[in-house]
Design a protein around this motif. Sequence first.
Motif, PDB file in Angstrom:
ATOM      1  N   ASP A  61       0.863  -1.174   0.000  1.00 13.27           N
ATOM      2  CA  ASP A  61       0.000   0.000   0.000  1.00 13.27           C
ATOM      3  C   ASP A  61       0.903   1.229   0.000  1.00 13.27           C
ATOM      4  N   SER A  62       1.108   1.802  -1.155  1.00  7.97           N
ATOM      5  CA  SER A  62       2.038   2.929  -1.279  1.00  7.97           C
ATOM      6  C   SER A  62       1.307   4.261  -1.127  1.00  7.97           C
ATOM      7  N   ARG A  63       0.460   4.351  -0.126  1.00  9.67           N
ATOM      8  CA  ARG A  63      -0.287   5.572   0.123  1.00  9.67           C
ATOM      9  C   ARG A  63       0.043   6.108   1.505  1.00  9.67           C
ATOM     10  N   LEU A  85     -24.262  24.304  13.219  1.00  9.36           N
ATOM     11  CA  LEU A  85     -22.873  24.391  12.797  1.00  9.36           C
ATOM     12  C   LEU A  85     -22.379  22.988  12.482  1.00  9.36           C
ATOM     13  N   MET A  86     -21.736  22.848  11.346  1.00  7.18           N
ATOM     14  CA  MET A  86     -21.132  21.579  10.969  1.00  7.18           C
ATOM     15  C   MET A  86     -19.646  21.658  11.312  1.00  7.18           C
ATOM     16  N   VAL A  87     -19.136  20.651  11.987  1.00 10.40           N
ATOM     17  CA  VAL A  87     -17.719  20.572  12.321  1.00 10.40           C
ATOM     18  C   VAL A  87     -17.197  19.306  11.667  1.00 10.40           C
ATOM     19  N   MET A  88     -16.180  19.460  10.804  1.00  3.30           N
ATOM     20  CA  MET A  88     -15.667  18.321  10.044  1.00  3.30           C
ATOM     21  C   MET A  88     -14.148  18.259  10.132  1.00  3.30           C
ATOM     22  N   SER A  89     -13.614  17.045  10.120  1.00  5.22           N
ATOM     23  CA  SER A  89     -12.174  16.806  10.029  1.00  5.22           C
ATOM     24  C   SER A  89     -11.929  16.003   8.767  1.00  5.22           C
ATOM     25  N   LEU A  90     -10.891  16.383   8.031  1.00  3.97           N
ATOM     26  CA  LEU A  90     -10.555  15.703   6.781  1.00  3.97           C
ATOM     27  C   LEU A  90      -9.129  15.168   6.820  1.00  3.97           C
ATOM     28  N   SER A  91      -8.924  14.067   6.121  1.00  3.14           N
ATOM     29  CA  SER A  91      -7.590  13.552   5.846  1.00  3.14           C
ATOM     30  C   SER A  91      -7.458  13.417   4.340  1.00  3.14           C
ATOM     31  N   ILE A  92      -6.247  13.616   3.861  1.00  7.51           N
ATOM     32  CA  ILE A  92      -5.967  13.576   2.434  1.00  7.51           C
ATOM     33  C   ILE A  92      -5.113  12.356   2.137  1.00  7.51           C
ATOM     34  N   GLU A  93      -5.550  11.533   1.199  1.00  7.41           N
ATOM     35  CA  GLU A  93      -4.788  10.360   0.780  1.00  7.41           C
ATOM     36  C   GLU A  93      -3.939  10.744  -0.419  1.00  7.41           C
ATOM     37  N   VAL A  94      -2.624  10.493  -0.312  1.00 11.34           N
ATOM     38  CA  VAL A  94      -1.689  10.808  -1.387  1.00 11.34           C
ATOM     39  C   VAL A  94      -0.776   9.617  -1.621  1.00 11.34           C
ATOM     40  N   GLU A  95      -0.075   9.645  -2.735  1.00  6.58           N
ATOM     41  CA  GLU A  95       0.926   8.609  -2.981  1.00  6.58           C
ATOM     42  C   GLU A  95       2.067   8.805  -1.994  1.00  6.58           C
ATOM     43  N   ALA A 101       3.831  17.920   0.186  1.00  8.03           N
ATOM     44  CA  ALA A 101       3.162  18.751  -0.818  1.00  8.03           C
ATOM     45  C   ALA A 101       1.783  19.180  -0.326  1.00  8.03           C
ATOM     46  N   VAL A 102       1.087  18.275   0.348  1.00  7.78           N
ATOM     47  CA  VAL A 102      -0.232  18.618   0.885  1.00  7.78           C
ATOM     48  C   VAL A 102      -0.093  19.713   1.934  1.00  7.78           C
ATOM     49  N   GLY A 153      -4.094  16.576  -9.403  1.00  9.41           N
ATOM     50  CA  GLY A 153      -4.116  15.125  -9.492  1.00  9.41           C
ATOM     51  C   GLY A 153      -3.194  14.373  -8.562  1.00  9.41           C
ATOM     52  N   HIS A 154      -2.494  15.047  -7.648  1.00 11.32           N
ATOM     53  CA  HIS A 154      -1.594  14.350  -6.732  1.00 11.32           C
ATOM     54  C   HIS A 154      -2.333  13.731  -5.547  1.00 11.32           C
ATOM     55  N   ILE A 155      -3.569  14.144  -5.348  1.00 13.69           N
ATOM     56  CA  ILE A 155      -4.372  13.615  -4.237  1.00 13.69           C
ATOM     57  C   ILE A 155      -5.239  12.485  -4.771  1.00 13.69           C
ATOM     58  N   THR A 156      -5.145  11.312  -4.122  1.00 16.23           N
ATOM     59  CA  THR A 156      -5.915  10.164  -4.593  1.00 16.23           C
ATOM     60  C   THR A 156      -7.300  10.090  -3.977  1.00 16.23           C
TER      61      THR A 156
END
Length: 170
Positions: A61-63, A85-95, A101-102, A153-156
Amino acid sequence: MKKLILPIILMLVGVGGGVGAGLALMPAPEEEVAVAICVDGEVMDPLPEQSEPVAEPVSLDSREYARMNNQFVVPVVVNDRVASLMVMSLSIEVEAGGQEAVFSHEPRLRDAFLQVMFDHANIGGFNGAFTASSNMRILREALQDAADQVMRGHITDVLIVDIVRQDVTN
């Protein structure tokens, strides 16, 4: 209007306190530990000197995942009033190797993600059963499109790690 100021201030203080506590209580990075291997009673160096460079093992798994540093807070307006109010947490999947870079593009990513979330709130995406699969799919696709525009396009994938709706009492 005065009734909305106190809940918003309390929410911001709570989120700020939670982030501060999380940063203060974050565990220290793990240190490397030297390990010796014992074979037939003889202690051997676990990493013997080699004349040729060793190829890095290929991961199945090269992510990597880059968690956005702060939560996103989006007001949901109904009849010209903040209803929740909406409270959200995000994670970014990258190679693999793409986390830096993120983080270097995080302000632009946050801006793009907030615009998507505001648009989603304005079309009623956070009303009612906001976690229904159709609503979440629309939001995920819009977040992914925004990420692609910023990072080319670097974010999967964009992962919604936490999502909470706090209704505001009037």
